[in-house]
Design a protein around this motif. Structure first.
Motif, PDB file in Angstrom:
ATOM      1  N   ARG A 134      -6.308  12.915  15.095  1.00 39.70           N
ATOM      2  CA  ARG A 134      -5.657  13.145  13.804  1.00 39.70           C
ATOM      3  C   ARG A 134      -4.154  12.886  13.892  1.00 39.70           C
ATOM      4  N   ARG A 135      -3.573  13.228  15.012  1.00 42.86           N
ATOM      5  CA  ARG A 135      -2.140  12.990  15.183  1.00 42.86           C
ATOM      6  C   ARG A 135      -1.822  11.500  15.112  1.00 42.86           C
ATOM      7  N   GLY A 136      -2.732  10.667  15.633  1.00 46.42           N
ATOM      8  CA  GLY A 136      -2.529   9.218  15.578  1.00 46.42           C
ATOM      9  C   GLY A 136      -2.527   8.685  14.162  1.00 46.42           C
ATOM     10  N   LEU A 137      -3.351   9.280  13.300  1.00 49.68           N
ATOM     11  CA  LEU A 137      -3.363   8.874  11.894  1.00 49.68           C
ATOM     12  C   LEU A 137      -2.020   9.151  11.242  1.00 49.68           C
ATOM     13  N   VAL A 138      -1.476  10.333  11.472  1.00 48.06           N
ATOM     14  CA  VAL A 138      -0.172  10.679  10.899  1.00 48.06           C
ATOM     15  C   VAL A 138       0.907   9.753  11.457  1.00 48.06           C
ATOM     16  N   ARG A 139       0.872   9.517  12.767  1.00 50.76           N
ATOM     17  CA  ARG A 139       1.890   8.671  13.400  1.00 50.76           C
ATOM     18  C   ARG A 139       1.826   7.245  12.859  1.00 50.76           C
ATOM     19  N   TYR A 149      -7.533  -3.395   8.394  1.00 54.21           N
ATOM     20  CA  TYR A 149      -6.826  -2.718   9.478  1.00 54.21           C
ATOM     21  C   TYR A 149      -7.132  -1.226   9.483  1.00 54.21           C
ATOM     22  N   PRO A 150      -7.372  -0.660  10.679  1.00 57.01           N
ATOM     23  CA  PRO A 150      -7.494   0.786  10.798  1.00 57.01           C
ATOM     24  C   PRO A 150      -6.111   1.417  10.864  1.00 57.01           C
ATOM     25  N   VAL A 151      -6.036   2.684  10.513  1.00 60.54           N
ATOM     26  CA  VAL A 151      -4.797   3.442  10.651  1.00 60.54           C
ATOM     27  C   VAL A 151      -5.068   4.586  11.624  1.00 60.54           C
ATOM     28  N   GLY A 152      -4.536   4.461  12.848  1.00 58.75           N
ATOM     29  CA  GLY A 152      -4.771   5.464  13.861  1.00 58.75           C
ATOM     30  C   GLY A 152      -6.165   5.363  14.456  1.00 58.75           C
ATOM     31  N   GLY A 153      -6.437   6.210  15.439  1.00 60.43           N
ATOM     32  CA  GLY A 153      -7.730   6.246  16.094  1.00 60.43           C
ATOM     33  C   GLY A 153      -8.478   7.513  15.740  1.00 60.43           C
ATOM     34  N   ALA A 154      -9.210   8.040  16.727  1.00 59.38           N
ATOM     35  CA  ALA A 154     -10.008   9.238  16.488  1.00 59.38           C
ATOM     36  C   ALA A 154      -9.141  10.483  16.381  1.00 59.38           C
ATOM     37  N   HIS A 195       0.859  -1.182   0.000  1.00 58.38           N
ATOM     38  CA  HIS A 195       0.000   0.000   0.000  1.00 58.38           C
ATOM     39  C   HIS A 195       0.895   1.232   0.000  1.00 58.38           C
ATOM     40  N   ALA A 196       0.547   2.191  -0.847  1.00 62.48           N
ATOM     41  CA  ALA A 196       1.346   3.417  -0.992  1.00 62.48           C
ATOM     42  C   ALA A 196       2.807   3.103  -1.315  1.00 62.48           C
ATOM     43  N   GLY A 197       3.026   1.996  -2.025  1.00 60.31           N
ATOM     44  CA  GLY A 197       4.381   1.618  -2.419  1.00 60.31           C
ATOM     45  C   GLY A 197       5.202   0.991  -1.323  1.00 60.31           C
ATOM     46  N   ARG A 198       4.587   0.669  -0.169  1.00 67.12           N
ATOM     47  CA  ARG A 198       5.297   0.072   0.962  1.00 67.12           C
ATOM     48  C   ARG A 198       4.645  -1.245   1.350  1.00 67.12           C
ATOM     49  N   PRO A 199       5.410  -2.203   1.913  1.00 69.59           N
ATOM     50  CA  PRO A 199       4.808  -3.467   2.335  1.00 69.59           C
ATOM     51  C   PRO A 199       3.787  -3.251   3.452  1.00 69.59           C
ATOM     52  N   ILE A 200       2.641  -3.912   3.342  1.00 73.62           N
ATOM     53  CA  ILE A 200       1.657  -3.897   4.428  1.00 73.62           C
ATOM     54  C   ILE A 200       2.153  -4.753   5.584  1.00 73.62           C
ATOM     55  N   ALA A 201       2.585  -5.945   5.252  1.00 73.49           N
ATOM     56  CA  ALA A 201       3.182  -6.867   6.218  1.00 73.49           C
ATOM     57  C   ALA A 201       4.059  -7.825   5.426  1.00 73.49           C
ATOM     58  N   ALA A 202       5.013  -8.442   6.111  1.00 74.06           N
ATOM     59  CA  ALA A 202       5.962  -9.305   5.414  1.00 74.06           C
ATOM     60  C   ALA A 202       5.268 -10.486   4.753  1.00 74.06           C
ATOM     61  N   ARG A 210       4.469   4.983  10.774  1.00 75.23           N
ATOM     62  CA  ARG A 210       4.950   3.724  11.359  1.00 75.23           C
ATOM     63  C   ARG A 210       4.702   2.549  10.412  1.00 75.23           C
ATOM     64  N   ASN A 211       3.531   2.508   9.794  1.00 79.80           N
ATOM     65  CA  ASN A 211       3.237   1.428   8.860  1.00 79.80           C
ATOM     66  C   ASN A 211       4.190   1.435   7.680  1.00 79.80           C
ATOM     67  N   ALA A 212       4.485   2.628   7.165  1.00 77.15           N
ATOM     68  CA  ALA A 212       5.395   2.730   6.021  1.00 77.15           C
ATOM     69  C   ALA A 212       6.792   2.268   6.387  1.00 77.15           C
TER      70      ALA A 212
END
Length: 309
Positions: free
Chosen positions: A237-242, A230-235, A211-218, A246-248
């Protein structure tokens, strides 16, 4: 229908192909002529050669290419182009050849096709035919992922010119501009008897491994009979960016058995308000939505020695 081995032998022997290139993909217009020259030099007999200048004509041109009856349909473009071609080739006696000319090229990465044009043509010449799963977003087949939340707004708002100029960086830049006014979603995922709830700005359901040119998982790929939600972050907004960062950075070290991944064969996803759905970068309705799998639905040319379940 021929076996994969018989189809691969016919491609190597007869070299009957059709080339369709989305000229609006990031590198499509620039590399179309070179792609045709490389295929011809490799001995392919091109039954058709179609650069597509109008995005709205892509599916019609691909349908006409399929009707020519080649053993190999070579599609050049980004993930949306390849996903469109995959829908048309599902369960057909024909292989899809990938020329990754888009922004993130997730499906090509999943299959192991090099992003360099010459090396991608080498796969068409010397590779092997494998079959991979397609996801099903309602009745819509897809190769890579379904995105619900901020990503659908990004697909709607990212300028095509920006993608051509700076590539996959166009998406996070657009995301930052949209995030300040984006409201989180309360998401419910049902899979069998299990029910999962979370609040997030973004949730993905992936069929492929990138996803986005990066592995989702090995261990995520498009040939394992599994979807990965999978969700990315919680409610926050800073968590979404973090979590996006981290996923990338760590996707290649993670497993689909880790939190917060949910690996299943089918799921039902709903949100507290109707939310846009994007399927491989193309807008496709709103929630609620059923997402499932069509196992081994697509035949594709992959590098020699590729794992084929």
């Amino acid at each position: 229908m021929r076996t994969k081995q018989e189809l691969g032998a016919a491609i190597r022997r007869d070299r009957r192909a059709v080339l369709v290139v989305n000229a609006h993909s990031r590198r499509g217009r620039h590399l179309h002529e070179r792609a045709r020259e490389r295929l011809t030099a490799a001995g392919f007999q091109l039954l058709g050669d179609h650069p597509v200048d109008q995005p709205g004509q892509l599916e019609r041109v691909l349908t006409a290419a399929v009707d020519l009856g080649p053993d190999l349909l070579v599609a050049g473009g980004g993930d949306g182009t390849l996903s469109t071609a995959a829908r048309l080739l599902a369960h057909r006696d024909m292989a899809l050849g990938l020329l990754p000319l888009g922004t993130t090229n997730n499906f090509a990465r999943t299959v192991g096709v090099p992003l360099d044009l010459d090396r991608a043509v080498d796969v068409l010449t010397d590779g092997t035919v494998i079959d991979v799963d397609l996801g099903m977003a309602g009745d819509m087949p897809f190769t890579n992922h379904v995105g619900i939340g901020l990503s659908a707004d990004i697909m709607l708002r990212t300028p095509p010119r920006l993608k051509r100029v700076i590539g996959r960086l166009a998406y996070p830049l657009t995301a930052l501009a949209l995030l300040t006014r984006h409201r989180p979603l309360r998401v419910t995922v049902r899979a069998g008897d299990a029910r999962h709830e979370f609040v997030t700005h973004q949730v993905y359901v992936a069929n492929g491994g990138f996803h986005a040119g990066r592995p989702i998982a090995a261990d995520a790929d498009a040939d394992d009979r599994l979807l990965v939600a999978y969700p990315v972050g919680g409610a926050n907004r800073r968590g979404l960016v973090r979590d996006t960062a981290r996923n990338a950075a760590t996707g290649h070290r993670r497993s689909v058995g880790d939190e917060p991944f949910l690996a299943v064969g089918e799921l039902w996803l709903e949100t507290d308000r109707p939310a846009r759905v994007e399927v491989d970068g193309e807008l496709c309705g709103r929630t609620p939505i059923r997402i499932g799998l069509d196992a081994n639905a697509l035949r594709v040319m992959a590098p020699a020695g590729s794992l084929d379940r």
